[in-house]
Design a protein around this motif. Structure first.
Motif, short mmCIF file in Angstrom:
data_model
loop_
_atom_site.label_atom_id
_atom_site.label_comp_id
_atom_site.label_asym_id
_atom_site.label_seq_id
_atom_site.Cartn_x
_atom_site.Cartn_y
_atom_site.Cartn_z
N MET A 1 8.18 -33.55 28.24
CA MET A 1 7.83 -32.15 27.94
C MET A 1 7.82 -31.89 26.43
N ASP A 2 8.84 -32.44 25.73
CA ASP A 2 8.91 -32.24 24.28
C ASP A 2 7.66 -32.74 23.57
N ASP A 3 7.19 -33.95 23.98
CA ASP A 3 6.05 -34.53 23.25
C ASP A 3 4.77 -33.73 23.51
N ILE A 4 4.60 -33.17 24.71
CA ILE A 4 3.41 -32.35 24.99
C ILE A 4 3.45 -31.08 24.13
N CYS A 5 4.62 -30.42 24.14
CA CYS A 5 4.74 -29.17 23.39
C CYS A 5 4.53 -29.42 21.89
N HIS A 6 5.11 -30.50 21.40
CA HIS A 6 4.93 -30.84 19.98
C HIS A 6 3.45 -31.11 19.70
N ALA A 7 2.78 -31.83 20.61
CA ALA A 7 1.39 -32.20 20.38
C ALA A 7 0.49 -30.98 20.28
N ILE A 8 0.71 -29.98 21.13
CA ILE A 8 -0.20 -28.83 21.12
C ILE A 8 0.30 -27.69 20.23
N ALA A 9 1.37 -27.94 19.48
CA ALA A 9 1.90 -26.90 18.60
C ALA A 9 1.23 -26.91 17.23
N ASP A 10 0.10 -27.62 17.11
CA ASP A 10 -0.58 -27.75 15.82
C ASP A 10 -2.05 -27.39 15.99
N ALA A 11 -2.56 -26.52 15.10
CA ALA A 11 -3.92 -26.00 15.26
C ALA A 11 -4.97 -27.10 15.16
N THR A 12 -4.76 -28.08 14.27
CA THR A 12 -5.73 -29.17 14.14
C THR A 12 -5.77 -30.00 15.42
N ARG A 13 -4.59 -30.26 15.98
CA ARG A 13 -4.57 -31.06 17.22
C ARG A 13 -5.20 -30.28 18.38
N ARG A 14 -5.01 -28.97 18.38
CA ARG A 14 -5.68 -28.18 19.43
C ARG A 14 -7.21 -28.22 19.24
N ALA A 15 -7.65 -28.19 17.97
CA ALA A 15 -9.10 -28.26 17.70
C ALA A 15 -9.65 -29.62 18.14
N ILE A 16 -8.88 -30.69 17.96
CA ILE A 16 -9.32 -32.02 18.42
C ILE A 16 -9.54 -31.98 19.93
N LEU A 17 -8.57 -31.39 20.66
CA LEU A 17 -8.72 -31.31 22.12
C LEU A 17 -9.93 -30.45 22.48
N ASP A 18 -10.14 -29.34 21.76
CA ASP A 18 -11.32 -28.48 22.01
C ASP A 18 -12.61 -29.30 21.90
N GLU A 19 -12.69 -30.10 20.84
CA GLU A 19 -13.92 -30.87 20.61
C GLU A 19 -14.11 -31.96 21.65
N LEU A 20 -13.01 -32.55 22.11
CA LEU A 20 -13.14 -33.58 23.15
C LEU A 20 -13.52 -32.97 24.50
N VAL A 21 -13.06 -31.70 24.73
CA VAL A 21 -13.48 -31.03 25.96
C VAL A 21 -14.98 -30.72 25.89
N GLN A 22 -15.46 -30.39 24.68
CA GLN A 22 -16.90 -30.15 24.47
C GLN A 22 -17.71 -31.41 24.75
N ARG A 23 -17.25 -32.53 24.20
CA ARG A 23 -17.92 -33.82 24.44
C ARG A 23 -16.86 -34.90 24.43
N ASP A 24 -16.66 -35.49 25.61
CA ASP A 24 -15.61 -36.50 25.76
C ASP A 24 -16.12 -37.85 25.25
N GLY A 25 -15.18 -38.67 24.78
CA GLY A 25 -15.55 -40.02 24.38
C GLY A 25 -16.16 -40.08 23.00
N GLN A 26 -15.43 -39.62 21.98
CA GLN A 26 -15.96 -39.59 20.61
C GLN A 26 -15.28 -40.64 19.73
N THR A 27 -16.05 -41.10 18.74
CA THR A 27 -15.46 -41.96 17.72
C THR A 27 -14.67 -41.08 16.74
N LEU A 28 -13.83 -41.74 15.94
CA LEU A 28 -13.10 -41.02 14.90
C LEU A 28 -14.07 -40.33 13.95
N PHE A 29 -15.17 -40.99 13.61
CA PHE A 29 -16.17 -40.43 12.70
C PHE A 29 -16.75 -39.13 13.24
#
Lengths: 91, 132
Positions: A1-29
């Motif tokens: 539970m701690d690691d999930i809460c820590h992971a989503i407690a950051d705006a950049t990490r939430r934006a990463i998840l948003d973009e992967l939900v938009q299009r899954d399977g992306q390169t780092l670039f």
């Protein structure tokens, strides 16, 4: 539970998840491009890579190699623990 | 001073020549034997006197790990301008070209990234002109 809460407690990490939900399977670039152009996030590629590591250890992102490329996929499974613990519907 | 050449480092010049001419549609400009390799350049048919792209052997030992690291992270080695990324994506995919990023709209530019079969990723980009 701690690691999930820590992971989503950051705006950049939430934006990463948003973009992967938009299009899954992306390169780092591609992810870095989307974060810069669509979210105005100016973090370095290395910083984004470290955010991805945090999301990966929480199980929210799965990085998979396909041949010589590495793609990142969203995995919402760990989030179930949150609604199981605090249900959104009445009991 | 002006920029007349740009290079891509390829693992096989003959294969590269086929891909860059037959798939991408560039034209061979120079092909001069040079020891075990060739001085091999292509140009765009839209600009035959313009910048030449050198299909340069990637034989230096430092190059392969460098290329592999870029490819793993999906980073293109260079970028070419096109007028319609979606149409090029469709055309190239039909030729069996592997894309690591489909056409993506970034507001001012649409880009896509594909594998040149010679150890590089290449971006194609279309500028979007917004009415003033």
């Amino acid at each position: 539970m701690d690691d999930i809460c820590h992971a989503i407690a950051d705006a950049t990490r939430r934006a990463i998840l948003d973009e992967l939900v938009q299009r899954d399977g992306q390169t780092l670039f591609e992810l870095c491009g989307r974060l810069t152009m669509k979210h105005g996030i100016s973090s370095s590629r290395q910083a984004i890579s470290q955010h991805l590591d945090v999301l990966e250890s929480a199980g929210l992102v799965i990085a998979r190699r396909e041949g010589r490329y590495k793609f990142h996929w969203f995995n919402g499974e760990p989030l179930k623990a949150i609604t199981q613990r605090w249900p959104t519907k009445g009991r | 001073m002006k920029i007349n050449l740009s290079s891509v480092l390829v693992d096989d010049q003959e294969k590269a020549l086929r891909f860059y001419t037959e798939a991408l549609g560039f034209q061979k400009k120079h092909d001069i034997p040079l020891g075990p390799y060739r001085w091999l350049t292509v140009v765009s048919p839209e600009d035959p006197d313009g910048t030449e792209l050198v299909l340069e052997p990637d034989e230096h030992p430092a190059v392969k790990p460098f290329k592999a690291a870029l490819v793993e992270d999906g980073i293109p080695f260079t970028s070419f301008a096109v007028t319609d990324v979606a149409a090029e994506h469709k055309r190239l995919e039909a030729l069996g070209v592997r894309f690591t990023q489909p056409p993506t709209d970034f507001g001012t530019v649409i880009t896509a990234v594909f594998d040149d079969t010679c150890g590089n990723l290449i971006q194609i980009a279309q500028e979007i002109r917004k009415p003033c």
